[in-house]
Design a protein around this motif. Structure first.
Motif, PDB file in Angstrom:
ATOM      1  N   ALA B  24       2.223 -92.727-114.668  1.00 25.03           N
ATOM      2  CA  ALA B  24       3.643 -92.291-114.910  1.00 25.03           C
ATOM      3  C   ALA B  24       4.711 -92.751-113.985  1.00 25.03           C
ATOM      4  O   ALA B  24       5.806 -92.742-114.533  1.00 25.03           O
ATOM      5  CB  ALA B  24       3.620 -90.574-114.755  1.00 25.03           C
ATOM      6  N   MET B  25       4.202 -93.137-112.862  1.00 30.11           N
ATOM      7  CA  MET B  25       5.279 -93.809-111.950  1.00 30.11           C
ATOM      8  C   MET B  25       6.112 -94.722-112.547  1.00 30.11           C
ATOM      9  O   MET B  25       7.383 -94.641-112.559  1.00 30.11           O
ATOM     10  CB  MET B  25       4.431 -94.655-110.905  1.00 30.11           C
ATOM     11  CG  MET B  25       5.007 -95.251-109.868  1.00 30.11           C
ATOM     12  SD  MET B  25       4.064 -95.832-108.882  1.00 30.11           S
ATOM     13  CE  MET B  25       3.118 -97.206-109.427  1.00 30.11           C
ATOM     14  N   PRO B  26       5.787 -95.843-113.311  1.00 26.55           N
ATOM     15  CA  PRO B  26       6.629 -96.639-113.837  1.00 26.55           C
ATOM     16  C   PRO B  26       7.852 -96.158-114.691  1.00 26.55           C
ATOM     17  O   PRO B  26       9.015 -96.376-114.681  1.00 26.55           O
ATOM     18  CB  PRO B  26       5.997 -97.656-114.348  1.00 26.55           C
ATOM     19  CG  PRO B  26       4.626 -97.762-113.800  1.00 26.55           C
ATOM     20  CD  PRO B  26       4.596 -96.421-113.669  1.00 26.55           C
ATOM     21  N   ILE B  27       7.368 -95.140-115.456  1.00 25.82           N
ATOM     22  CA  ILE B  27       8.477 -94.386-116.564  1.00 25.82           C
ATOM     23  C   ILE B  27       9.056 -93.647-115.597  1.00 25.82           C
ATOM     24  O   ILE B  27      10.199 -93.569-116.127  1.00 25.82           O
ATOM     25  CB  ILE B  27       7.533 -93.702-117.594  1.00 25.82           C
ATOM     26  CG1 ILE B  27       6.507 -94.714-118.540  1.00 25.82           C
ATOM     27  CG2 ILE B  27       8.344 -92.820-118.482  1.00 25.82           C
ATOM     28  CD1 ILE B  27       7.198 -95.705-119.091  1.00 25.82           C
ATOM     29  N   VAL B  29      10.613 -94.047-112.729  1.00 28.16           N
ATOM     30  CA  VAL B  29      11.531 -94.965-112.174  1.00 28.16           C
ATOM     31  C   VAL B  29      12.445 -95.265-113.161  1.00 28.16           C
ATOM     32  O   VAL B  29      13.474 -95.550-113.116  1.00 28.16           O
ATOM     33  CB  VAL B  29      10.874 -95.866-111.436  1.00 28.16           C
ATOM     34  CG1 VAL B  29      11.873 -97.163-110.993  1.00 28.16           C
ATOM     35  CG2 VAL B  29       9.955 -95.654-110.321  1.00 28.16           C
ATOM     36  N   LEU B  30      11.819 -95.595-114.482  1.00 31.13           N
ATOM     37  CA  LEU B  30      12.818 -96.199-115.494  1.00 31.13           C
ATOM     38  C   LEU B  30      13.966 -94.825-115.680  1.00 31.13           C
ATOM     39  O   LEU B  30      14.870 -95.323-115.992  1.00 31.13           O
ATOM     40  CB  LEU B  30      11.953 -96.510-116.813  1.00 31.13           C
ATOM     41  CG  LEU B  30      11.304 -97.872-116.990  1.00 31.13           C
ATOM     42  CD1 LEU B  30      10.844 -97.942-118.533  1.00 31.13           C
ATOM     43  CD2 LEU B  30      12.287 -98.855-116.903  1.00 31.13           C
ATOM     44  N   MET B  46      15.111 -95.797-104.441  1.00 31.91           N
ATOM     45  CA  MET B  46      14.706 -96.011-105.840  1.00 31.91           C
ATOM     46  C   MET B  46      13.927 -94.591-106.246  1.00 31.91           C
ATOM     47  O   MET B  46      13.929 -94.549-107.445  1.00 31.91           O
ATOM     48  CB  MET B  46      13.619 -96.939-105.743  1.00 31.91           C
ATOM     49  CG  MET B  46      13.123 -97.349-107.137  1.00 31.91           C
ATOM     50  SD  MET B  46      11.809 -98.790-106.606  1.00 31.91           S
ATOM     51  CE  MET B  46      11.827 -99.944-108.224  1.00 31.91           C
ATOM     52  N   TRP B  47      13.381 -93.830-105.580  1.00 28.17           N
ATOM     53  CA  TRP B  47      12.323 -92.931-105.718  1.00 28.17           C
ATOM     54  C   TRP B  47      13.235 -91.592-106.030  1.00 28.17           C
ATOM     55  O   TRP B  47      12.502 -90.763-106.238  1.00 28.17           O
ATOM     56  CB  TRP B  47      11.182 -92.725-105.049  1.00 28.17           C
ATOM     57  CG  TRP B  47      10.094 -94.005-105.011  1.00 28.17           C
ATOM     58  CD1 TRP B  47      10.598 -95.020-103.974  1.00 28.17           C
ATOM     59  CD2 TRP B  47       9.470 -94.380-106.051  1.00 28.17           C
ATOM     60  NE1 TRP B  47       9.555 -96.025-104.576  1.00 28.17           N
ATOM     61  CE2 TRP B  47       8.861 -95.807-105.659  1.00 28.17           C
ATOM     62  CE3 TRP B  47       8.792 -93.936-106.990  1.00 28.17           C
ATOM     63  CZ2 TRP B  47       7.976 -96.392-106.240  1.00 28.17           C
ATOM     64  CZ3 TRP B  47       7.792 -94.337-107.717  1.00 28.17           C
ATOM     65  CH2 TRP B  47       7.524 -95.758-107.533  1.00 28.17           C
ATOM     66  N   TRP B 239      20.918-103.465-112.094  1.00 29.23           N
ATOM     67  CA  TRP B 239      19.602-103.088-112.163  1.00 29.23           C
ATOM     68  C   TRP B 239      19.446-101.725-112.980  1.00 29.23           C
ATOM     69  O   TRP B 239      18.525-101.633-113.896  1.00 29.23           O
ATOM     70  CB  TRP B 239      19.220-102.666-110.563  1.00 29.23           C
ATOM     71  CG  TRP B 239      17.828-102.189-110.323  1.00 29.23           C
ATOM     72  CD1 TRP B 239      16.854-102.783-111.042  1.00 29.23           C
ATOM     73  CD2 TRP B 239      17.552-101.177-109.638  1.00 29.23           C
ATOM     74  NE1 TRP B 239      15.721-101.759-110.612  1.00 29.23           N
ATOM     75  CE2 TRP B 239      16.156-100.992-109.785  1.00 29.23           C
ATOM     76  CE3 TRP B 239      18.089-100.403-108.726  1.00 29.23           C
ATOM     77  CZ2 TRP B 239      15.454-100.118-109.016  1.00 29.23           C
ATOM     78  CZ3 TRP B 239      17.397 -99.535-107.958  1.00 29.23           C
ATOM     79  CH2 TRP B 239      16.243 -99.316-108.147  1.00 29.23           C
ATOM     80  N   GLN B 242      19.334-102.616-116.639  1.00 31.68           N
ATOM     81  CA  GLN B 242      18.313-103.269-117.073  1.00 31.68           C
ATOM     82  C   GLN B 242      16.997-102.253-117.425  1.00 31.68           C
ATOM     83  O   GLN B 242      16.450-102.307-118.522  1.00 31.68           O
ATOM     84  CB  GLN B 242      17.657-104.270-116.143  1.00 31.68           C
ATOM     85  CG  GLN B 242      18.649-105.320-115.783  1.00 31.68           C
ATOM     86  CD  GLN B 242      17.780-106.448-114.606  1.00 31.68           C
ATOM     87  OE1 GLN B 242      16.908-106.097-114.315  1.00 31.68           O
ATOM     88  NE2 GLN B 242      18.697-107.227-114.042  1.00 31.68           N
ATOM     89  N   MET B 243      17.175-101.298-116.518  1.00 29.67           N
ATOM     90  CA  MET B 243      15.976-100.080-116.712  1.00 29.67           C
ATOM     91  C   MET B 243      16.178 -99.507-117.956  1.00 29.67           C
ATOM     92  O   MET B 243      15.284 -99.031-118.676  1.00 29.67           O
ATOM     93  CB  MET B 243      16.028 -99.284-115.342  1.00 29.67           C
ATOM     94  CG  MET B 243      15.534 -99.888-114.255  1.00 29.67           C
ATOM     95  SD  MET B 243      13.894-100.485-114.303  1.00 29.67           S
ATOM     96  CE  MET B 243      13.227-100.105-112.591  1.00 29.67           C
ATOM     97  N   ALA B 246      15.257-101.211-120.874  1.00 26.78           N
ATOM     98  CA  ALA B 246      13.934-101.257-121.192  1.00 26.78           C
ATOM     99  C   ALA B 246      13.589-100.051-121.856  1.00 26.78           C
ATOM    100  O   ALA B 246      12.569 -99.977-122.712  1.00 26.78           O
ATOM    101  CB  ALA B 246      13.234-101.502-119.765  1.00 26.78           C
ATOM    102  N   ALA B 250      11.703 -99.182-125.245  1.00 31.64           N
ATOM    103  CA  ALA B 250      10.275 -98.593-125.346  1.00 31.64           C
ATOM    104  C   ALA B 250      10.462 -97.179-125.958  1.00 31.64           C
ATOM    105  O   ALA B 250       9.305 -96.938-126.496  1.00 31.64           O
ATOM    106  CB  ALA B 250       9.863 -98.537-123.816  1.00 31.64           C
TER     107      ALA B 250
END
Lengths: 318, 275
Positions: B24-27, B29-30, B46-47, B239, B242-243, B246, B250
């Motif tokens: 789940a982590m990358p999503i 952050v997205l 970031m987090w 930044w 971009q996220m 993405a 997705a």
């Protein structure tokens, strides 16, 4: 159970009784339809024949021609491009990268996939939820995976920030930016995307193992470890073989994750054959050299696929 | 004994939960980065959750990738539909009309499915240029349809093989020919297979980067994955934008997966052959 067996054999008996048409008419009619069947398939056969097999041959032909500008040139030059390629530093780095990537990617996929499948197979509450969470990255594209991990693997932030938070601030890898080991970081991002799928394959395999086998092992006094070591893992060998071929294929083709992570990277440290082929061909217009790289990828893939398909067709014959 | 059992169960759940976090982590952050306002975006935080919900980055990102998103819709839907229909009839032939050499032909189809596209790209471009289809949506759709022939034939063949031949014989006795059997016996019960194949093709084509990049290279007309890559590669785009881009790219496949998880799984397992 007994009832079902009877009814099945009953149906079979019915089908075996002769149809009310004479044999000759039946056969003539069948032949006409067989021709139709082939005709219907014909466009696809031609398309696959030309667009896949024909193009592969054509690519190989281009690789022995002298096409190195934007205008096609099919003058035969023998293995000139191939010699050039073999001596090319970028190509040599690619081979090294693919080897490292394959080791990292395949082992992560198999270890994570198998472990999670075994754990999920222990009558877990909320199994469906876990499964959904594990598999969904497979619905995410390689580009999105790469773009996201590019930020997670920034040396100054992302995962390193988490390390700092748990008191491991001294551990600050440079991830995919590392000249020596960058390619391993690429395999981490790619395995995030693919390992859940491997889990699904193993889970399906585990569910296919009859409960009696495990019970028999338990009666024979085999503990959990022994059951897995001597019964389950050997029985899952076909799944492991499939996984090996799929992840191996991915390791040959790897392109979009590398591109999104900023490949080819410093000193081609995270380059791949696919990216090299693309840039050589459509960036530098060295079409013949690019065709040689494409052919190399093709040969690598054939080595992996042909044994797999042979074993598969042997299975269907059985 | 009982205590040990509790420990083991606890450890199992702990490992599973840890992996759920890993996936789940990358999503996470997205999503949180996309929701932050420009002034709050800091690499060092970031987090951290956003202080409120702002859609600025999504609006900006949508402005950047919406033409490409539309291109992707216009490619993916027709290509998935056409290739499913072709796959269905091919699968029918492979499953029920085993003419001489059909099995060898099928294996040749399968080999084609595995081969890396890099070995095909240059002739593909030359051919599309000759046909006047290079750089067009039609050209990209045609390419996806052709490269989809093997996998769709495989999936439909698997499904139709499971349909008893007795049913086909009954149809033959009733006077059905090649097309009649397909139209009146197989097609009405093909919906589950169509769902799986459509889903598979939809995901594959939507997520494709390489073929879109080669066939539709014009940045304005390129499919959405190409646009996301271009956005991420440019230093002028923030930044969080971009996220957000993405995430937008997705979204369709992830939503479809969450909505039709079971079908998706079936496709995954049936398509185990495909990389």
């Amino acid at each position: 159970m007994a009832n079902r067996t009877v009814s099945v054999s009953g149906e079979r008996g019915l089908a075996a009784s002769p149809a009310p048409i004479t044999r000759k008419r039946w056969r003539r009619w069948l032949r006409g339809d067989m021709v139709l069947a082939v005709l219907v398939l014909l466009p696809s056969i031609i398309a696959v024949g030309i667009f896949i097999y024909g193009f592969i041959g054509w690519t190989f032909y281009i690789s022995v021609s002298d096409w190195k500008t934007s205008t096609p040139d099919f003058t035969f030059v023998g293995l000139k491009n191939w010699t050039r390629l073999v001596n090319d530093f970028r190509f040599q780095m690619d081979l090294r990268n693919h080897l490292y990537y394959a080791i990292g990617f395949i082992s992560q996929c198999i270890v994570i996939g198998f472990t999670l499948a075994v754990l999920l197979d222990q009558k877990i509450k909320g199994e469906a939820l876990f499964r959904t969470m594990f598999i969904f990255p497979f619905a995410v594209s390689g580009i999105v995976t790469g773009v996201t991990w590019q930020w997670l693997m920034q040396p100054a932030t992302g995962i390193n920030l988490l390390f700092a938070k748990i008191g491991m601030g001294w551990f600050r890898p440079t991830w995919h930016a590392n000249i020596e080991y960058g390619i391993w970081a690429v395999s981490i991002a790619a395995a995030w995307q693919f390992s859940g799928y491997v889990m699904a394959l193993y889970l399906a395999g585990l569910r296919g193992i009859p409960a009696e086998l495990r019970e028999a092992a338990a009666i024979d006094g085999a503990g959990t470890w022994a059951t897995y070591r001597y019964i389950i893992i050997p029985l899952l060998m076909p799944v492991t073989f499939t996984v090996f071929v799929l992840t191996g294929m991915n390791s040959i083709r790897i392109f979009d994750v590398v591109a999104a992570l900023g490949g080819p990277g410093p000193g081609n440290s995270i380059d791949s054959l696919a990216l090299n082929m693309f840039q050589t061909t459509f960036g530098a217009y060295r079409f013949s050299l690019g065709a040689a790289i494409g052919s190399v990828m093709m040969f690598l893939a054939i080595f992996l696929v042909v044994p797999y398909l042979m074993s598969m067709s042997r299975e269907t014959e059985r | 004994m009982n205590l040990q059992r509790i420990w083991t169960r606890g450890a199992i759940y702990l490992v599973l939960a840890a992996f759920a976090l890993y996936y789940a982590m990358p999503i996470y952050v997205l999503i949180i980065t996309g929701l932050k306002p420009f002034k709050d975006v800091s690499m060092m935080r970031m987090w951290e959750l956003p202080k409120g919900i702002y859609f600025d980055s999504f609006t900006t990102a949508w402005g950047l990738v919406s033409p490409n998103f539309r291109t992707s819709v216009m490619i993916t839907i027709p290509a998935a539909l056409i290739s499913s229909m072709i796959g269905s009839i091919n699968g029918y032939v492979f499953a029920k009309w085993r003419f001489k050499g059909a099995d060898t032909l099928f294996i040749l189809f399968l080999v084609g499915m595995f081969l890396p596209y890099q070995g095909i790209l240059i002739p593909l471009v030359l051919t599309l240029q000759k046909l006047g289809l290079y750089g067009t949506l039609a050209g990209l759709i045609m390419t996806h349809v052709i490269f989809g022939i093997p996998i769709t034939a495989l999936l439909f063949r698997g499904y139709y093989s499971g349909i008893p031949n007795e049913l086909m014989d009954a149809g033959k006795i009733d006077g059905c020919g090649f097309f009649g059997l397909y139209r009146y016996i197989l097609l009405p019960i093909s919906m589950p297979a169509f769902a799986v194949v459509l889903l598979w093709q939809f995901t594959t084509i939507w997520n494709d980067y390489l073929i879109g990049l080669v066939v539709l290279s014009n940045p304005v007309r390129a499919p959405v994955m190409v646009a996301v890559k271009n956005t991420a590669g440019s230093f002028s785009v923030d930044w969080n934008v971009q996220m957000a881009a993405a995430l937008i790219a997705a979204a369709p496949t992830v939503i479809v997966y969450l909505a039709l998880g079971k079908l998706f799984m079936r496709g995954l397992l049936a398509g185990a052959l495909k990389g």
